[in-house]
Design an enzyme around this catalytic site. Sequence first.
Site, PDB file in Angstrom:
ATOM      1  CB  SER A  72      45.182  52.974  44.176  1.00  0.00           C
ATOM      2  OG  SER A  72      45.783  51.834  44.721  1.00  0.00           O
ATOM      3  CE1 TYR A 101      43.747  54.637  49.106  1.00  0.00           C
ATOM      4  CE2 TYR A 101      44.551  52.658  48.007  1.00  0.00           C
ATOM      5  CZ  TYR A 101      44.573  54.026  48.168  1.00  0.00           C
ATOM      6  OH  TYR A 101      45.407  54.792  47.384  1.00  0.00           O
TER       7      TYR A 101
END
Length: 248
Positions: A155, A168
């Site tokens: 990401s 995350y």
Amino acid sequence: MNVPRNFMPEPDCMADRVVLVTGATRGIGRTVARDLAKHGATVLLHGRNAAALDSLHEEISGLGPEPAVAQLDLERAQGDEYRHLTEQIEERYGRLDGLLHNAGVLGDRSPIEHYDIALWQRVIHVNLNAGFILTRCLLPLLGRSGDASILFTTSGVGQRGRAYWGAYSVSKFGVEGLAQVLADELENTSVRVNCFNPGATRTGMRASAYPAEDPATLKRPEDLVRPYLFLLGPASRGITGQRFEFQA
Ligand code: NAP
């Protein structure tokens, strides 16, 4: 790195490849699984929800070779369940040519100071530890392919931390580290290991992260198919230890 602009997938570019896609029940995983099958792959559809897997299996059957279902809850699964899945793949196919680590959870968008400790552990487990366990179990089968690709999903917050992305972000840093260590260990073997950042994509996870955003402004999972076919298929043979970004 970017996928070469001149890469145009042949209709049968995934023929004779057995590929496991984690988190295939929704979002990016569902679309990529469907397209891998359309391009000739035997897709092993991973998810945790039996009903969702059944409907996905029905949708994908007939698009290409017969798919199979791999049910495993990455939050709760214990060693026996990983072992059982590995044995099933070994008995049925004898090898694995592709492993797409796509499943993931967002967790909470909150400052570290207030981050729920149990949630932190769940996010790190699903996004990072489960990927390690699955990879460790499946490496012998990947080694039996003459040309295997392990692809981790990262990401934009996997290389530089950003406030309120908590577990995350940290899990994606871990994923990138895992991919680098593994790629180095597997250098000069037939197993390549890379990371791909799909970037902002119209899925449930993105909507949870940015509830005020208009989803119509985002690319769809369908727009990502070309890089996944490149990275999981024979076209990326010889490329390892790299981080790829989506490029429009
Ligand atoms: P999504 O729509 O939320 O789908 C996530 C998938 O992971 C679902 O199939 C979900 O299954 C599965 N999953 C979650 N927890 C699981 C568990 N405990 N056991 C088994 N499966 C589990 O997310 P997405 O947007 O498609 O994201 C896919 C990947 O791309 C993720 O790794 C994400 O971090 C990455 N990514 C996404 C974006 C974006 O903008 N969308 C951007 C950068 C990176 P259930 O249906 O059972 O929940």
